[in-house]
Design a protein around this motif. Structure first.
Motif, short mmCIF file in Angstrom:
data_model
loop_
_atom_site.label_atom_id
_atom_site.label_comp_id
_atom_site.label_asym_id
_atom_site.label_seq_id
_atom_site.Cartn_x
_atom_site.Cartn_y
_atom_site.Cartn_z
N THR A 47 -23.86 59.73 2.44
CA THR A 47 -24.75 60.85 2.17
C THR A 47 -24.00 62.07 1.63
N SER A 48 -22.67 62.02 1.61
CA SER A 48 -21.90 63.11 0.99
C SER A 48 -21.96 63.01 -0.53
N ILE A 49 -22.40 61.88 -1.05
CA ILE A 49 -22.55 61.69 -2.50
C ILE A 49 -23.89 62.28 -2.92
N PRO A 50 -23.90 63.26 -3.84
CA PRO A 50 -25.18 63.83 -4.28
C PRO A 50 -26.07 62.75 -4.89
N GLY A 51 -27.29 62.67 -4.39
CA GLY A 51 -28.24 61.66 -4.85
C GLY A 51 -28.49 60.59 -3.80
N VAL A 52 -27.58 60.46 -2.84
CA VAL A 52 -27.72 59.43 -1.80
C VAL A 52 -28.19 60.11 -0.52
N GLY A 53 -29.36 59.72 -0.05
CA GLY A 53 -29.91 60.25 1.19
C GLY A 53 -29.81 59.24 2.32
N ASP A 54 -30.39 59.60 3.45
CA ASP A 54 -30.32 58.74 4.63
C ASP A 54 -30.94 57.37 4.39
N PHE A 70 -15.43 43.05 -0.09
CA PHE A 70 -15.21 43.23 -1.53
C PHE A 70 -13.82 43.79 -1.78
N GLU A 71 -13.11 43.17 -2.73
CA GLU A 71 -11.77 43.63 -3.06
C GLU A 71 -11.78 44.80 -4.02
N SER A 72 -12.83 44.92 -4.81
CA SER A 72 -12.89 45.99 -5.80
C SER A 72 -14.33 46.45 -6.00
N ALA A 73 -14.45 47.59 -6.65
CA ALA A 73 -15.78 48.11 -6.97
C ALA A 73 -16.48 47.19 -7.97
N ARG A 74 -15.70 46.54 -8.81
CA ARG A 74 -16.29 45.59 -9.77
C ARG A 74 -16.94 44.42 -9.05
N GLN A 75 -16.31 43.94 -7.98
CA GLN A 75 -16.90 42.85 -7.21
C GLN A 75 -18.21 43.29 -6.57
N LEU A 76 -18.22 44.51 -6.04
CA LEU A 76 -19.44 45.03 -5.44
C LEU A 76 -20.54 45.17 -6.49
N ALA A 77 -20.18 45.64 -7.68
CA ALA A 77 -21.16 45.76 -8.76
C ALA A 77 -21.68 44.38 -9.18
N ALA A 78 -20.80 43.39 -9.22
CA ALA A 78 -21.23 42.03 -9.57
C ALA A 78 -22.15 41.47 -8.49
N TYR A 79 -21.83 41.71 -7.23
CA TYR A 79 -22.67 41.27 -6.12
C TYR A 79 -24.07 41.87 -6.23
N SER A 80 -24.12 43.09 -6.73
CA SER A 80 -25.39 43.81 -6.82
C SER A 80 -26.13 43.54 -8.13
N GLY A 81 -25.52 42.79 -9.04
CA GLY A 81 -26.17 42.50 -10.31
C GLY A 81 -26.16 43.68 -11.26
N LEU A 82 -25.17 44.54 -11.14
CA LEU A 82 -25.07 45.71 -12.00
C LEU A 82 -23.93 45.58 -13.01
N THR A 83 -23.67 44.37 -13.43
CA THR A 83 -22.66 44.14 -14.45
C THR A 83 -23.34 43.83 -15.76
N LEU A 111 -30.77 51.70 -5.31
CA LEU A 111 -30.00 52.64 -6.12
C LEU A 111 -30.80 53.27 -7.25
N PHE A 112 -31.97 52.74 -7.56
CA PHE A 112 -32.72 53.20 -8.74
C PHE A 112 -33.08 54.69 -8.65
N MET A 113 -33.83 55.09 -7.63
CA MET A 113 -34.23 56.49 -7.51
C MET A 113 -33.05 57.42 -7.23
N ALA A 145 -26.08 52.18 -16.22
CA ALA A 145 -24.67 52.58 -16.13
C ALA A 145 -24.47 53.58 -14.99
N VAL A 146 -25.44 54.48 -14.81
CA VAL A 146 -25.36 55.46 -13.72
C VAL A 146 -25.45 54.74 -12.37
N MET A 147 -26.32 53.74 -12.26
CA MET A 147 -26.44 52.97 -11.02
C MET A 147 -25.11 52.28 -10.70
N ARG A 148 -24.49 51.71 -11.72
CA ARG A 148 -23.21 51.03 -11.52
C ARG A 148 -22.14 52.03 -11.09
N LYS A 149 -22.09 53.17 -11.75
CA LYS A 149 -21.10 54.20 -11.41
C LYS A 149 -21.34 54.73 -10.00
#
Length: 177
Positions: A47-54, A70-83, A111-113, A145-149
């Protein structure tokens, strides 16, 4: 009392019941966080990230489980289908690139909203959004791209165990476009 009034009263009663159940569920989630200090600290990091609430933090924590998976952020993005997925086949080599969407749809939905909100209030994601729109990308491509970032920021906050810092990385020169 007419049939229409009876139906309206019945609908109002159902809505009140559902609102009560939502409130109970939110209270249960809050109590669950309070029972587990490690989980609560992870929620606080998110929640310290602006845009992420409870609610988003709870959804992400529920869906990804342990970040150590997950070993990397890329793996997490792939798991989430954001590649990105390129569409090329035979002679049609100019297919549009899109999100793969092979992965956890609930993370993408969570992550959409927040990504839309972050384009306004998160300086890093706002800059990315503006840069992509200036390059002629559609709003949906830029939002993907914003969702992935945003998910990369989630990973970074978890791994570093430090709250979000919008000035992190400002000491480095920007990459050439």
């Amino acid at each position: 009392m007419t049939d229409t009034n009876m139906v309206q009263e019945s609908i109002k009663a159902h809505v009140q019941f559902l609102e009560g159940e939502i409130a109970k569920t939110q209270q249960f989630i809050q109590e669950h966080f309070n029972q587990f200090p490690e989980l609560k600290s992870q929620r606080d990091l998110l929640t310290s990230i602006p845009g992420v609430g409870d609610q988003t933090a709870a959804s992400i924590l529920a869906e990804i489980g342990s970040i150590d998976t997950f070993e990397s952020a890329r793996q997490l993005a792939a798991y989430s289908g954001l590649t990105p997925r390129e569409r090329t086949s035979g002679t049609s080599v100019r297919g549009k690139t899109s999100l793969s969407r092979i992965g956890n749809s609930r993370v993408r939905k969570a992550l959409f909203m927040p990504a839309l909100t972050a384009t306004q209030y998160n300086p890093i994601l706002h800059d990315l959004w503006e840069r992509l729109l200036k390059r002629g990308k559609t709003k949906m491509v830029a939002l993907g791209a914003v969702m992935r970032k945003l998910l990369h920021l989630v990973f970074g906050v978890f791994k570093s165990r430090k709250t979000f810092d919008p000035n992190y990385g400002k000491q480095f020169p920007p990459l050439a476009d």
